[in-house]
Design an enzyme around this catalytic site. Sequence first.
Site, PDB file in Angstrom:
ATOM      1  N   SER A  88      13.145   1.523   0.466  1.00 11.29           N
ATOM      2  CA  SER A  88      14.262   0.984   1.253  1.00 11.29           C
ATOM      3  C   SER A  88      13.780   0.504   2.617  1.00 11.29           C
ATOM      4  O   SER A  88      14.322  -0.456   3.175  1.00 11.29           O
ATOM      5  CB  SER A  88      15.392   2.008   1.395  1.00 11.29           C
ATOM      6  OG  SER A  88      14.922   3.228   1.885  1.00 11.29           O
ATOM      7  N   TYR A 107      10.604  18.176   2.684  1.00 10.16           N
ATOM      8  CA  TYR A 107      11.386  17.508   1.639  1.00 10.16           C
ATOM      9  C   TYR A 107      12.320  18.480   0.927  1.00 10.16           C
ATOM     10  O   TYR A 107      11.943  19.614   0.618  1.00 10.16           O
ATOM     11  CB  TYR A 107      10.468  16.896   0.588  1.00 10.16           C
ATOM     12  CG  TYR A 107       9.603  15.758   1.057  1.00 10.16           C
ATOM     13  CD1 TYR A 107      10.163  14.590   1.568  1.00 10.16           C
ATOM     14  CD2 TYR A 107       8.215  15.838   0.968  1.00 10.16           C
ATOM     15  CE1 TYR A 107       9.367  13.540   1.980  1.00 10.16           C
ATOM     16  CE2 TYR A 107       7.414  14.783   1.370  1.00 10.16           C
ATOM     17  CZ  TYR A 107       7.997  13.643   1.887  1.00 10.16           C
ATOM     18  OH  TYR A 107       7.201  12.607   2.283  1.00 10.16           O
ATOM     19  N   LYS A 116      -5.437  -1.190   4.601  1.00  7.54           N
ATOM     20  CA  LYS A 116      -4.931  -0.831   5.922  1.00  7.54           C
ATOM     21  C   LYS A 116      -5.939   0.052   6.645  1.00  7.54           C
ATOM     22  O   LYS A 116      -6.373   1.065   6.109  1.00  7.54           O
ATOM     23  CB  LYS A 116      -3.583  -0.113   5.782  1.00  7.54           C
ATOM     24  CG  LYS A 116      -2.459  -0.984   5.242  1.00  7.54           C
ATOM     25  CD  LYS A 116      -1.234  -0.178   4.852  1.00  7.54           C
ATOM     26  CE  LYS A 116      -1.417   0.482   3.505  1.00  7.54           C
ATOM     27  NZ  LYS A 116      -0.172   1.095   2.980  1.00  7.54           N
ATOM     28  N   GLY A 161      -6.904  -2.381  12.475  1.00  8.85           N
ATOM     29  CA  GLY A 161      -6.355  -3.592  11.870  1.00  8.85           C
ATOM     30  C   GLY A 161      -6.324  -3.497  10.368  1.00  8.85           C
ATOM     31  O   GLY A 161      -5.920  -2.477   9.800  1.00  8.85           O
ATOM     32  N   ASP A 169       5.048   1.043   5.444  1.00  8.23           N
ATOM     33  CA  ASP A 169       6.106   0.265   4.801  1.00  8.23           C
ATOM     34  C   ASP A 169       6.373  -1.026   5.575  1.00  8.23           C
ATOM     35  O   ASP A 169       6.601  -2.082   4.983  1.00  8.23           O
ATOM     36  CB  ASP A 169       7.387   1.092   4.715  1.00  8.23           C
ATOM     37  CG  ASP A 169       7.174   2.414   4.009  1.00  8.23           C
ATOM     38  OD1 ASP A 169       6.365   2.455   3.065  1.00  8.23           O
ATOM     39  OD2 ASP A 169       7.795   3.411   4.418  1.00  8.23           O
TER      40      ASP A 169
END
Length: 327
Positions: free
Chosen positions: A42, A109, A230, A235, A263
């Site tokens: 999301s 969680y 990543k 960078g 994300d």
Amino acid sequence: MQSNSKVDVVTLGESMVLFQPIGEKGVKYESLFTKSLAGAESNVSIGLTRLGKKVRWVSKLGKDPFGDFILSTLAGEGVEVSQVIRDEHLPTAVYFKETKSYGDPTVYYYRKNSAASHIHPSDVSMDWLVGAKHLHVTGITPALSESAAAAVRRTMELAKEMGLTISLDPNLRRKLWSEEEARKVLLSLIPLCDVFLPGLEEAEVLVGPQSMEEYGEKFLKMGAKVVALKLGAEGSIGFIEGETVNAAPHVVHQVIDTVGAGDAFAAGFLSVFLDEQDAMTPSSLEKALSRANILGALATQFKGDWEGIPTVDELNALETGKLEVKR
């Protein structure tokens, strides 16, 4: 629920309600918390929507107030949620995030036996993918359960059959499964994806210590057409067949919250890939990496998983040097 709308991207994965302590006492002692939306897929959905893409988010939610909150938040951001499944018997997951003055935030969680963890290959439908160009998934959903892993694989296979391109972010979560389990499942999914978006540590978990060039070569040989590695504050580096492209970091002077940075990176990268995928060249790869670096860096400037992702106008101003980043 049927949907005939055309979208650029479909994302599949669990979203949760995130609670964060308002004060500095931490989860144990704080009595007041903020409530917001959190979830890798999301986050990417909102990021791409803010960058002008049309996105459909698919998942399974409990038929409860938390599920209502997630749907209304995503719909309010312009994400299409017509294919979300509601379950009357299973809950929507929640989690708590504790930010400290040092290191990455700690997360707790509460997602075991959540509605999304019970998503099953039999739930997968062509309706999820109708009218779409691209599917984005992460390694978080397969970590939830065997049925969720099978559902992700089935969705990827169906997307291939329907002519969509596919991106995979391993998004390794050690609190959800072991490195051995993650390695087995994620390596089996790489041949189904066109774009692979690992972090340097995740690449090492998957194939062991290598040079960055060897990582790119190995993942391309597994079947990915584009690899974006990543590198955090260093960078990123991208690979297409026969070409390697380095992109300098977007420098920020203070990191507030690292959660969601990967994300945001994915959203930035895919926003360019979607426009250039028919002919991904070194120049378009560099553009995708540079945009991804900007979004990933900006995500660390806000205490939230997606709230700091810029709109397309804000991003254009940043890319052209007309907007000064003050945080």
